[in-house]
Design a protein around this motif. Structure first.
Motif, PDB file in Angstrom:
ATOM      1  N   PHE A  40       1.559  -7.294   0.577  1.00 48.52           N
ATOM      2  CA  PHE A  40       1.089  -8.239   1.597  1.00 48.52           C
ATOM      3  C   PHE A  40       0.514  -7.477   2.791  1.00 48.52           C
ATOM      4  O   PHE A  40      -0.538  -7.843   3.331  1.00 48.52           O
ATOM      5  CB  PHE A  40       2.229  -9.144   2.045  1.00 48.52           C
ATOM      6  CG  PHE A  40       1.829 -10.135   3.108  1.00 48.52           C
ATOM      7  CD1 PHE A  40       1.166 -11.309   2.780  1.00 48.52           C
ATOM      8  CD2 PHE A  40       2.102  -9.878   4.454  1.00 48.52           C
ATOM      9  CE1 PHE A  40       0.789 -12.220   3.761  1.00 48.52           C
ATOM     10  CE2 PHE A  40       1.724 -10.785   5.443  1.00 48.52           C
ATOM     11  CZ  PHE A  40       1.074 -11.952   5.084  1.00 48.52           C
ATOM     12  N   ALA A  41       1.195  -6.392   3.196  1.00 51.32           N
ATOM     13  CA  ALA A  41       0.712  -5.590   4.324  1.00 51.32           C
ATOM     14  C   ALA A  41      -0.636  -4.963   3.995  1.00 51.32           C
ATOM     15  O   ALA A  41      -1.545  -4.934   4.832  1.00 51.32           O
ATOM     16  CB  ALA A  41       1.734  -4.513   4.676  1.00 51.32           C
ATOM     17  N   GLY A  42      -0.779  -4.447   2.776  1.00 49.33           N
ATOM     18  CA  GLY A  42      -2.038  -3.837   2.373  1.00 49.33           C
ATOM     19  C   GLY A  42      -3.176  -4.826   2.376  1.00 49.33           C
ATOM     20  O   GLY A  42      -4.277  -4.525   2.858  1.00 49.33           O
ATOM     21  N   VAL A  43      -2.936  -6.018   1.823  1.00 49.58           N
ATOM     22  CA  VAL A  43      -3.970  -7.058   1.802  1.00 49.58           C
ATOM     23  C   VAL A  43      -4.327  -7.488   3.224  1.00 49.58           C
ATOM     24  O   VAL A  43      -5.509  -7.683   3.554  1.00 49.58           O
ATOM     25  CB  VAL A  43      -3.502  -8.272   0.972  1.00 49.58           C
ATOM     26  CG1 VAL A  43      -4.475  -9.440   1.125  1.00 49.58           C
ATOM     27  CG2 VAL A  43      -3.375  -7.894  -0.505  1.00 49.58           C
ATOM     28  N   ARG A  88       0.499   0.084  -5.386  1.00 50.61           N
ATOM     29  CA  ARG A  88       1.209   0.900  -6.380  1.00 50.61           C
ATOM     30  C   ARG A  88       2.722   0.870  -6.169  1.00 50.61           C
ATOM     31  O   ARG A  88       3.487   1.187  -7.085  1.00 50.61           O
ATOM     32  CB  ARG A  88       0.712   2.341  -6.332  1.00 50.61           C
ATOM     33  CG  ARG A  88      -0.744   2.519  -6.774  1.00 50.61           C
ATOM     34  CD  ARG A  88      -1.083   3.986  -6.947  1.00 50.61           C
ATOM     35  NE  ARG A  88      -2.513   4.180  -7.162  1.00 50.61           N
ATOM     36  CZ  ARG A  88      -3.360   4.587  -6.223  1.00 50.61           C
ATOM     37  NH1 ARG A  88      -2.911   4.868  -5.012  1.00 50.61           N
ATOM     38  NH2 ARG A  88      -4.643   4.730  -6.492  1.00 50.61           N
ATOM     39  N   LYS A  89       3.176   0.532  -4.949  1.00 49.06           N
ATOM     40  CA  LYS A  89       4.615   0.508  -4.653  1.00 49.06           C
ATOM     41  C   LYS A  89       5.323  -0.648  -5.351  1.00 49.06           C
ATOM     42  O   LYS A  89       6.541  -0.657  -5.486  1.00 49.06           O
ATOM     43  CB  LYS A  89       4.838   0.405  -3.139  1.00 49.06           C
ATOM     44  CG  LYS A  89       4.267   1.556  -2.339  1.00 49.06           C
ATOM     45  CD  LYS A  89       4.943   2.870  -2.635  1.00 49.06           C
ATOM     46  CE  LYS A  89       4.403   3.972  -1.751  1.00 49.06           C
ATOM     47  NZ  LYS A  89       5.037   5.280  -2.038  1.00 49.06           N
ATOM     48  N   ASN A  90       4.542  -1.642  -5.787  1.00 46.95           N
ATOM     49  CA  ASN A  90       5.095  -2.793  -6.524  1.00 46.95           C
ATOM     50  C   ASN A  90       6.158  -3.546  -5.720  1.00 46.95           C
ATOM     51  O   ASN A  90       7.138  -4.058  -6.268  1.00 46.95           O
ATOM     52  CB  ASN A  90       5.675  -2.334  -7.872  1.00 46.95           C
ATOM     53  CG  ASN A  90       5.740  -3.476  -8.875  1.00 46.95           C
ATOM     54  OD1 ASN A  90       4.988  -4.446  -8.774  1.00 46.95           O
ATOM     55  ND2 ASN A  90       6.646  -3.376  -9.831  1.00 46.95           N
ATOM     56  N   LYS A  91       5.958  -3.606  -4.404  1.00 47.56           N
ATOM     57  CA  LYS A  91       6.836  -4.379  -3.532  1.00 47.56           C
ATOM     58  C   LYS A  91       5.999  -5.426  -2.812  1.00 47.56           C
ATOM     59  O   LYS A  91       4.933  -5.112  -2.258  1.00 47.56           O
ATOM     60  CB  LYS A  91       7.535  -3.479  -2.513  1.00 47.56           C
ATOM     61  CG  LYS A  91       8.538  -2.516  -3.150  1.00 47.56           C
ATOM     62  CD  LYS A  91       9.255  -1.696  -2.097  1.00 47.56           C
ATOM     63  CE  LYS A  91      10.275  -0.758  -2.731  1.00 47.56           C
ATOM     64  NZ  LYS A  91      10.971   0.071  -1.721  1.00 47.56           N
ATOM     65  N   LEU A  92       6.476  -6.658  -2.823  1.00 50.66           N
ATOM     66  CA  LEU A  92       5.691  -7.772  -2.297  1.00 50.66           C
ATOM     67  C   LEU A  92       5.315  -7.576  -0.837  1.00 50.66           C
ATOM     68  O   LEU A  92       4.177  -7.830  -0.439  1.00 50.66           O
ATOM     69  CB  LEU A  92       6.475  -9.078  -2.473  1.00 50.66           C
ATOM     70  CG  LEU A  92       5.735 -10.364  -2.039  1.00 50.66           C
ATOM     71  CD1 LEU A  92       4.461 -10.519  -2.857  1.00 50.66           C
ATOM     72  CD2 LEU A  92       6.647 -11.570  -2.202  1.00 50.66           C
ATOM     73  N   ALA A  93       6.280  -7.106  -0.022  1.00 47.89           N
ATOM     74  CA  ALA A  93       6.024  -6.939   1.407  1.00 47.89           C
ATOM     75  C   ALA A  93       4.929  -5.900   1.649  1.00 47.89           C
ATOM     76  O   ALA A  93       4.040  -6.093   2.488  1.00 47.89           O
ATOM     77  CB  ALA A  93       7.309  -6.530   2.130  1.00 47.89           C
ATOM     78  N   LEU A  94       4.986  -4.804   0.898  1.00 44.31           N
ATOM     79  CA  LEU A  94       3.971  -3.758   1.060  1.00 44.31           C
ATOM     80  C   LEU A  94       2.611  -4.241   0.579  1.00 44.31           C
ATOM     81  O   LEU A  94       1.574  -3.941   1.192  1.00 44.31           O
ATOM     82  CB  LEU A  94       4.383  -2.504   0.302  1.00 44.31           C
ATOM     83  CG  LEU A  94       5.502  -1.664   0.932  1.00 44.31           C
ATOM     84  CD1 LEU A  94       5.882  -0.515   0.017  1.00 44.31           C
ATOM     85  CD2 LEU A  94       5.062  -1.128   2.297  1.00 44.31           C
TER      86      LEU A  94
END
Length: 241
Positions: free
Chosen positions: A122-125, A114-120
């Motif tokens: 990627f971390a979630g995945v 939901r943060k719509n930030k690539l790094a976040l």
């Protein structure tokens, strides 16, 4: 959050039903193996408790305390199993502890997405894949009750519920979607295990009757201690016969 409607069965009621089914299952396994009907009735316990784990993961105010309590009781039962027959066995409380881990990982993935930030994202995945992979290795390394698919069963309820934001304010529709996904997962688990496990699908009508309320009394501690205590009592009876 509790639904206003009091029609149907509370979580306490369906869990007490599942607890009774579990007792009959273990009596049939340890004391009356010739009574197959007891094992068939016992197939209703796992789906109900599994669905309640999914509910608990979303509603608890203390997620890590919830996990640690469940895992601690699971470890206690593991120790008891080892003392009894020298086997390392991941009992149902360990199964549900691993289910909570994957549910928390999925919730973290949703938050990151939901943060719509690539790094976040990627971390979630990465966290989600690492959790699922770790659980698969654990299930491959040791016996876990109901196996990898049994651990993943509560996730089948959560995945369909996040299909669209249009369901975010439609609690009843979201609950129906969860139950449909859970039913598909239960069918997968039943076919994977085989035998009388297919009778676990008969638990779905009881879950359909669930009204989303916890019930008037807080029976949390009863359900934590129910599993090891009833196994101990059945074991004592078995030794006396």
């Amino acid at each position: 959050m509790q639904k206003k409607s009091m029609i149907g069965l509370s979580q306490n009621q369906i869990k007490l039903f599942a607890a009774a089914a579990m007792v009959l299952d273990h009596v049939g396994m340890e004391l009356l193996p010739q009574w197959t009907i007891l094992r068939i009735i016992g197939r209703l316990a796992f789906p109900v408790f599994s669905y309640c784990i999914c509910e608990g993961s979303r509603r608890t105010y203390h997620p890590w305390q919830y996990l640690l309590r469940l895992f601690g009781m699971g470890l206690l039962c593991m120790w008891a199993y080892y003392v009894y027959d020298k086997t390392v066995y991941g009992n149902i409380l360990i199964t549900f502890s691993l289910s909570l881990c994957v549910l928390y990982a999925f919730q973290y993935l949703q938050t990151c997405w939901r943060k719509n930030k690539l790094a976040l994202r990627f971390a979630g995945v990465a966290v989600m894949l690492g959790c699922v992979g770790g659980i698969w290795l654990i299930c491959d390394w040791m016996i876990i009750d109901y196996g990898f698919y049994g651990v993943m069963l509560p996730l089948f309820a959560e995945l369909p519920a996040c299909i669209g934001e249009k369901y975010s304010d439609a609690g009843d529709k979201r609950d129906w979607i969860r139950l449909c996904g859970f039913s598909v997962g239960l069918l997968v688990v039943s076919l994977q295990i085989g035998g009388i496990q297919i009778f676990s699908l008969l638990a779905i009508p009881f879950l359909l009757a669930y009204n989303g309320t916890r019930g008037e009394k807080n029976l949390k501690h009863f359900f934590y201690w129910f599993y090891p205590v009833h196994l101990l009592l059945i074991g004592l009876v078995s030794m006396c016969i």
